[in-house]
Design an enzyme around this catalytic site. Structure first.
Site, PDB file in Angstrom:
ATOM      1  N   HIS A 177      -2.104  -6.368   4.708  1.00  0.00           N
ATOM      2  CA  HIS A 177      -2.373  -7.240   3.576  1.00  0.00           C
ATOM      3  C   HIS A 177      -3.758  -7.867   3.744  1.00  0.00           C
ATOM      4  O   HIS A 177      -4.283  -7.933   4.851  1.00  0.00           O
ATOM      5  CB  HIS A 177      -1.327  -8.355   3.494  1.00  0.00           C
ATOM      6  CG  HIS A 177       0.035  -7.856   3.128  1.00  0.00           C
ATOM      7  ND1 HIS A 177       1.181  -8.609   3.301  1.00  0.00           N
ATOM      8  CD2 HIS A 177       0.451  -6.674   2.617  1.00  0.00           C
ATOM      9  CE1 HIS A 177       2.226  -7.919   2.890  1.00  0.00           C
ATOM     10  NE2 HIS A 177       1.813  -6.736   2.484  1.00  0.00           N
ATOM     11  N   HIS A 184      11.160   1.132   3.167  1.00  0.00           N
ATOM     12  CA  HIS A 184      10.157   0.110   2.911  1.00  0.00           C
ATOM     13  C   HIS A 184      10.646  -1.273   3.333  1.00  0.00           C
ATOM     14  O   HIS A 184       9.859  -2.157   3.682  1.00  0.00           O
ATOM     15  CB  HIS A 184       9.813   0.109   1.418  1.00  0.00           C
ATOM     16  CG  HIS A 184       8.528  -0.562   1.087  1.00  0.00           C
ATOM     17  ND1 HIS A 184       8.425  -1.933   0.975  1.00  0.00           N
ATOM     18  CD2 HIS A 184       7.297  -0.065   0.829  1.00  0.00           C
ATOM     19  CE1 HIS A 184       7.188  -2.250   0.658  1.00  0.00           C
ATOM     20  NE2 HIS A 184       6.485  -1.144   0.573  1.00  0.00           N
ATOM     21  N   LYS A 236      -3.396   2.248  -0.518  1.00  0.00           N
ATOM     22  CA  LYS A 236      -3.268   1.256  -1.589  1.00  0.00           C
ATOM     23  C   LYS A 236      -4.542   0.457  -1.785  1.00  0.00           C
ATOM     24  O   LYS A 236      -4.928   0.129  -2.909  1.00  0.00           O
ATOM     25  CB  LYS A 236      -2.100   0.315  -1.292  1.00  0.00           C
ATOM     26  CG  LYS A 236      -1.760  -0.616  -2.429  1.00  0.00           C
ATOM     27  CD  LYS A 236      -0.474  -1.380  -2.147  1.00  0.00           C
ATOM     28  CE  LYS A 236      -0.108  -2.263  -3.332  1.00  0.00           C
ATOM     29  NZ  LYS A 236       1.163  -2.976  -3.107  1.00  0.00           N
ATOM     30  N   TYR A 264     -10.945 -10.412   7.538  1.00  0.00           N
ATOM     31  CA  TYR A 264     -10.941  -9.935   8.919  1.00  0.00           C
ATOM     32  C   TYR A 264     -11.255  -8.450   8.945  1.00  0.00           C
ATOM     33  O   TYR A 264     -10.875  -7.703   8.059  1.00  0.00           O
ATOM     34  CB  TYR A 264      -9.560 -10.139   9.554  1.00  0.00           C
ATOM     35  CG  TYR A 264      -9.284 -11.552  10.032  1.00  0.00           C
ATOM     36  CD1 TYR A 264     -10.007 -12.102  11.085  1.00  0.00           C
ATOM     37  CD2 TYR A 264      -8.278 -12.309   9.438  1.00  0.00           C
ATOM     38  CE1 TYR A 264      -9.734 -13.387  11.536  1.00  0.00           C
ATOM     39  CE2 TYR A 264      -7.995 -13.588   9.890  1.00  0.00           C
ATOM     40  CZ  TYR A 264      -8.739 -14.122  10.943  1.00  0.00           C
ATOM     41  OH  TYR A 264      -8.461 -15.380  11.389  1.00  0.00           O
ATOM     42  N   ARG A 282       3.827   1.568   4.956  1.00  0.00           N
ATOM     43  CA  ARG A 282       4.388   2.021   3.683  1.00  0.00           C
ATOM     44  C   ARG A 282       4.876   3.463   3.835  1.00  0.00           C
ATOM     45  O   ARG A 282       4.259   4.261   4.555  1.00  0.00           O
ATOM     46  CB  ARG A 282       3.336   1.922   2.579  1.00  0.00           C
ATOM     47  CG  ARG A 282       2.903   0.479   2.299  1.00  0.00           C
ATOM     48  CD  ARG A 282       1.778   0.403   1.278  1.00  0.00           C
ATOM     49  NE  ARG A 282       1.403  -0.985   1.015  1.00  0.00           N
ATOM     50  CZ  ARG A 282       0.470  -1.656   1.702  1.00  0.00           C
ATOM     51  NH1 ARG A 282      -0.187  -1.057   2.699  1.00  0.00           N
ATOM     52  NH2 ARG A 282       0.194  -2.907   1.393  1.00  0.00           N
ATOM     53  N   ARG A 322       9.567  -3.580   6.346  1.00  0.00           N
ATOM     54  CA  ARG A 322       8.354  -4.425   6.291  1.00  0.00           C
ATOM     55  C   ARG A 322       8.750  -5.889   6.094  1.00  0.00           C
ATOM     56  O   ARG A 322       8.219  -6.789   6.756  1.00  0.00           O
ATOM     57  CB  ARG A 322       7.431  -3.943   5.180  1.00  0.00           C
ATOM     58  CG  ARG A 322       6.769  -2.618   5.480  1.00  0.00           C
ATOM     59  CD  ARG A 322       6.050  -2.036   4.273  1.00  0.00           C
ATOM     60  NE  ARG A 322       4.949  -2.856   3.782  1.00  0.00           N
ATOM     61  CZ  ARG A 322       3.728  -2.907   4.316  1.00  0.00           C
ATOM     62  NH1 ARG A 322       3.471  -2.190   5.411  1.00  0.00           N
ATOM     63  NH2 ARG A 322       2.799  -3.658   3.796  1.00  0.00           N
TER      64      ARG A 322
END
Length: 406
Positions: free
Chosen positions: A360, A333, A268, A370, A243, A336
């Site tokens: 994510h 951005h 985030k 994970y 980001r 991505r």
């Protein structure tokens, strides 16, 4: 004898007490021991003797004091107490100030912008302070009419900043809707202005979604002739596809060039994250380190000599604008989205590897999240393959088509 300007100027204070110099029709000048001079009006209302303050000399002239006296006498003739009328006007002004556009806008800002990013909050407040408040900030919001708001927005358009004018329009609309629900105005006037502003022409790179767009953008960035630090940030952005805010705030202590890894906390989600660094990424950072390596940030602000503050988001956006690239932050951005598509449909990497690299939330087959080191060797290979793919795009390699669903 009536008062005169000369008599007022020459009136000397008495050390022991205040005294009065009469004018006409109940008005007089009160001279205090400290030398201050006040215009006053003595009158009777409903049988009671009262005094009305008409102003302080010299801020209020003799002529102005007499005009106030005549207005007060008219109120008395209509059965209105001048003092009560003065209080009502003062209260009305206070209520108008409390319901001014600026007061309501700042209230809306405090209540509705706390969850937004710091850069978004700063941009919005700067836009209001610079382009909106000076013109309609002090006016009661209920008195603002569509043509008046349009005039303010067109002042922004006149600077050829059409995108900013539309952002200002959006902010004003939100503020008017807030004023409606809080009972300060009757309706949102901004729908009356739809279609009145110049349309924003989207830039060529507003959203990098196709390899050919990416190739052109990468070549433009490589040719950037401005700040070397800004150029390095722009070159690294597509390689790591993090980001934009995380890129700007990258810190040297989080980067291990020998291990080819960048480890940091995702702002985030507040979760640890690892970005494997390709050979191309390492080369950019190695070339930059002698210049900024003694400070905290990899990409420090140009205004901070010691490197204690990161580069502002406006630095990257301004560089993109100078190169003729659209103003939308999605330009940076957008890599991505392109990386997600290419890594899956062209380079054939597993979707969970890709989602994990995008920071994510990804769960294993048992539904557990994970950890940050999951599939790290495979992700190293993936990031190198991605960097090599981008190099191929820049060098004019044949672009493989995306796999489209049947």
């Amino acid at each position: 004898m009536p008062l005169s300007d000369t008599a007022i100027k020459n009136a000397k204070p008495l050390p022991e007490k205040a005294y009065k110099i009469p004018d006409e029709k109940g008005m007089y000048l009160l001279v205090n021991p400290n030398g201050s001079k006040y215009f006053r009006l003595k009158y009777r209302f409903e049988g009671k003797e009262k005094v009305l303050a008409l102003g302080v000399y010299p801020d209020t002239s003799l002529k102005q004091a007499r005009e106030k006296r005549e207005n007060a006498r008219k109120h008395l003739a209509d059965g209105i107490d001048p003092n009560e009328n003065k209080k009502a006007i003062k209260q009305s002004k206070a209520e108008s100030a409390a319901n001014s556009f600026e007061v309501i806008a700042r209230e809306w800002y405090e209540r509705n912008m706390t969850e937004k990013s710091e850069s978004h909050r700063k941009r919005s407040l700067r836009l209001l302070d610079k382009d909106i408040f000076p013109y309609i900030g002090g006016k009661p919001i209920i008195d603002i009419k569509p043509p008046e708001l349009l005039t303010v927005l067109r002042k922004i358009e006149d600077r050829m900043t059409f995108d900013t004018a539309h952002k200002a329009f959006s902010l004003c609309s939100q503020i008017f809707r807030y004023a409606v629900v809080t009972g300060r105005t009757e309706r949102d006037i901004t729908p009356d202005l739809r279609g009145s502003l110049m349309q924003v022409k989207s830039g060529h790179f507003a959203a990098v979604t196709e390899p050919k767009q990416a190739a052109e953008l990468l070549r433009v960035i490589d040719g950037y002739s401005g700040s070397f630090i800004v150029k390095s940030a722009l070159q690294l952005a597509p390689l790591v596809f993090v980001r934009p805010g995380e890129l700007r705030q990258a810190e040297w202590e989080h980067i291990d060039l020998e291990a080819k890894e960048w480890r940091y906390l995702v702002t985030k989600t507040q979760t640890p994250h690892i970005v494997p660094l390709s050979a191309q990424s390492v080369a950019i950072l190695q070339e930059l380190k002698p210049l900024t390596g003694n400070g905290r940030y990899v990409f420090p602000s140009a205004r901070t000599v010691n490197g204690s503050r990161p580069m502002s988001d406006m630095a990257l956006l301004a560089a993109l604008r100078r190169m003729g690239i659209g103003k939308d932050e999605m330009t940076v951005h957008g890599f991505r989205a392109l990386a997600r598509t290419v890594l899956d449909e062209v380079l054939g990497f597993r979707p969970d590897f890709i989602e994990h690299q995008l920071a994510h939330a990804v769960k294993d087959p048992n539904g557990r999240a994970y950890n940050r080191t999951a599939h790290l060797p495979e992700r190293h290979k993936m990031m190198q393959a991605w960097a090599d793919y981008l190099d191929g795009l820049k060098n004019g390699a044949q672009v493989l088509p995306f796999k489209r669903p049947a």
